[in-house]
Design an enzyme around this catalytic site. Structure first.
Site: not given
Ligand code: BDP
Length: 556
Positions: A149, A381, A433, A469
């Site tokens: 991404d 990942e 997330y 993240e």
């Molecule tokens: C994560 C990835 C990261 C993405 C992020 C996203 O590690 O590179 O930019 O998701 O979706 O899975 O914002």
């Protein structure tokens, strides 16, 4: 590998600035100077400079060319250093191939043996990503499919330097610092073609501390390096015909049970995953942008970053040492998530594994003397849930451990009972997330889900955990009461919910919300002019969530 520096024995000439460039065919060889060219800039990505879609999105080869001259210096040899060229390249001097680059994020350092009065330097770049590049990608004819991404920028992204050093020279210096109880020592491993070498150590203000001809030196009562006090010493290595100055810091890094210790004190990681990305420059290194980033890191009370998802420029590493920002270094192993699709039923091939290990070696060679580097991430990942992934990463991690005297990690996407790799690492790093990619927009589930997740990982592995993240796309200036997704209020409340979960467990040793600033990525339904999960906008202004984090991290 020593960074080019000028002193009484060495010179450095920068080739940064305007270069000629052209899109070329796959069989192109730079036998003659480019006739039909356009201008471009170094360091920069070409994609944000051109105005036509065809060049911007070109998949294949591009040539960059410049002409340079250097004075003749007797008893010296010249070398060329390209800080980073994305992704692969071949380097030609006056039409003759002198070397190649295997990756877009690490330096290429080559001897310049047949210099003329005027020299034509050609860099033939190939920006294609395949299952044998890092990051990997897939080609459907001329269409590039990428599994990560961030935008696939093309160009010469870091400084191009021609440097001289004496023929009898200091080739490399490795400084290991040993801290044990009251015992502090530095061990210097210098490679040199000279007979004798001596060392002087200067303190932060440039005052001599000790002089020695031994490669093991005790420093009486040294100041240690830490984010609170990023104390740097300078080592001057001197031979009869060469000299090199290297900065270093003394610190001890250790994982003990649930704790990550720096100089015997537990660390709580506060900071971000980031990208090298800015308007017009693309991934081109810019001192002004780099310093702005570090000023913002200090403003928000961050103490660490992850170089997601590739090694950053040497300048960034120097600034991390200086500003006191701990760095989790990451090699460009991102998007290794669909083994069948990317690598076929047998998984990654031998060339991929070999290159992955080689990149870990090259990164160590480049960054081994930076006190800010406190951990290595071997991938982001990846398919750690597959048997082939386990075999592959077991070998990658074993290789990393042979070189890096630091904790090793892998950043996980899979669940605690799915991954087969987290058992091999020292610190669990996870990207999650909740409330965004799952239960989108529901702030009420985040804290509980995060807590349950943290407990599952800890029950299984009994290791410290960092959230590398978590985040929500946020459009600056978009407000909503009560909070709805994409608004500044939502991002702030999202961080509040996550923070509450992290504070509940002492085995949670850090938080890196995604991402430091908005960044360019491939176009997509969930991407409005890039990934907008930045805590700062792309022009480095704070969104509302930044003020919440600043407040939280000041106290944490
Ligand atoms: C994560 C990835 C990261 C993405 C992020 C996203 O590690 O590179 O930019 O998701 O979706 O899975 O914002």
């Amino acid at each position: 590998m020593l960074y080019p520096k000028s002193n009484l024995y060495r010179t450095v000439t920068s080739l940064n600035g305007l270069w000629h460039f052209s899109v070329v065919a796959d069989d192109y060889l730079p036998h003659a100077p480019l006739q039909d060219y356009r201008l471009t800039a170094v360091p920069a990505s070409m994609n944000e400079i051109v105005t036509d879609t065809e060049t911007k999105n070109h998949v294949g080869k591009i040539v960059y060319e410049c002409v340079f001259s250097v004075p003749h210096i007797s008893k010296s040899e010249y070398r060329l250093r390209l800080g980073a060229v994305s992704h692969k390249c071949e380097v030609y001097l006056n039409g003759v191939k002198i070397g190649a680059g295997i990756n877009g994020y690490l330096p290429i350092d080559l001897p310049l043996e047949c210099l003329l009065e005027k020299n034509r330097l050609s860099v033939v770049i190939d920006n294609r990503l395949t299952n044998e590049t890092f990051p990997p990608g897939r080609l459907e004819g001329r269409k590039q499919i990428i599994n990560h991404d961030f935008y696939n920028y093309t160009g010469i992204h870091r400084d191009v330097l021609v440097y001289s050093r004496p023929k009898q020279h200091i080739e490399d210096i490795e400084i290991q610092t040993v801290v044990d109880g009251d015992y502090r020592k530095i061990k210097i491993n210098a490679k040199t073609t000279c007979e004798k070498i001596s060392y002087q150590i200067l303190d932060k203000s440039g005052e001599p501390v000790i002089t020695s001809e031994n490669s093991e030196i005790m420093i009486p009562n040294p100041a240690l390096w830490s984010p609170e006090s990023p104390y740097l010493y300078t080592l001057i290595a001197q031979t009869e015909c060469d000299q090199y100055e290297e900065r270093f810091g003394i610190r001890k890094v250790e994982v003990d049970g649930n704790r990550f210790l720096l100089n015997d004190k537990p660390v709580y990681f506060k900071g971000f995953g980031m990208h090298e990305d800015f308007f017009i420059l693309g991934k081109g290194n810019s001192s002004a942008v780099n310093i702005r980033n570090f000023e913002l890191l200090k403003w928000i009370h961050a103490n660490s970053i992850r170089t997601s998802h590739y090694p950053y420029s040497e300048e960034i590493m120097n600034l991390a040492d200086e500003y006191g920002i701990m760095v989790i270094e990451e090699v460009p192993a991102v998007g290794m998530n669909w083994w069948e699709e990317n690598f076929g039923a047998n998984g990654a091939n031998e060339n991929t594994l070999k290159l992955h290990k080689e990149l870990i070696t090259q990164l160590y060679e480049r960054d081994k003397n930076h006190p800010s580097v406190i951990m290595l991430s071997v991938a982001n990942e990846a398919a750690t849930n597959e048997a082939l992934g386990e075999t592959y990463f077991k070998e990658v991690i074993a290789h990393a451990r042979e070189l890096w005297p630091l904790p090793i990690t892998i950043v996980e996407f899979y669940k605690s009972d799915e991954t087969l790799v987290s058992k091999y690492v020292d610190v669990i790093c996870i990207n999650r997330y909740f409330g965004w990619y799952y239960d989108h927009g529901d702030l009420s589930v985040i804290c509980e889900q995060m807590k349950e997740e943290l407990c599952r990982w800890h029950d299984r592995y009994q290791k410290p955990i960092i959230l590398t993240e978590y985040g929500a796309d946020t459009v600056e200036g978009l407000h909503s009461l009560p909070a709805e997704s994409f608004s500044e209020e939502f991002q702030k409340e999202y961080f509040e919910q996550c923070g509450e979960a992290f504070d509940a467990f002492d085995f949670c040793i850090g938080e890196h919300p995604w991402a430091f600033a908005d960044f360019k990525t491939k176009q997509g339904l969930t991407r409005v002019r890039g990934n907008r999960k930045g805590i700062f906008t792309k022009d480095r202004q704070p969104k509302s969530g930044a003020f919440y984090l600043r407040d939280r991290w000041k106290k944490r």
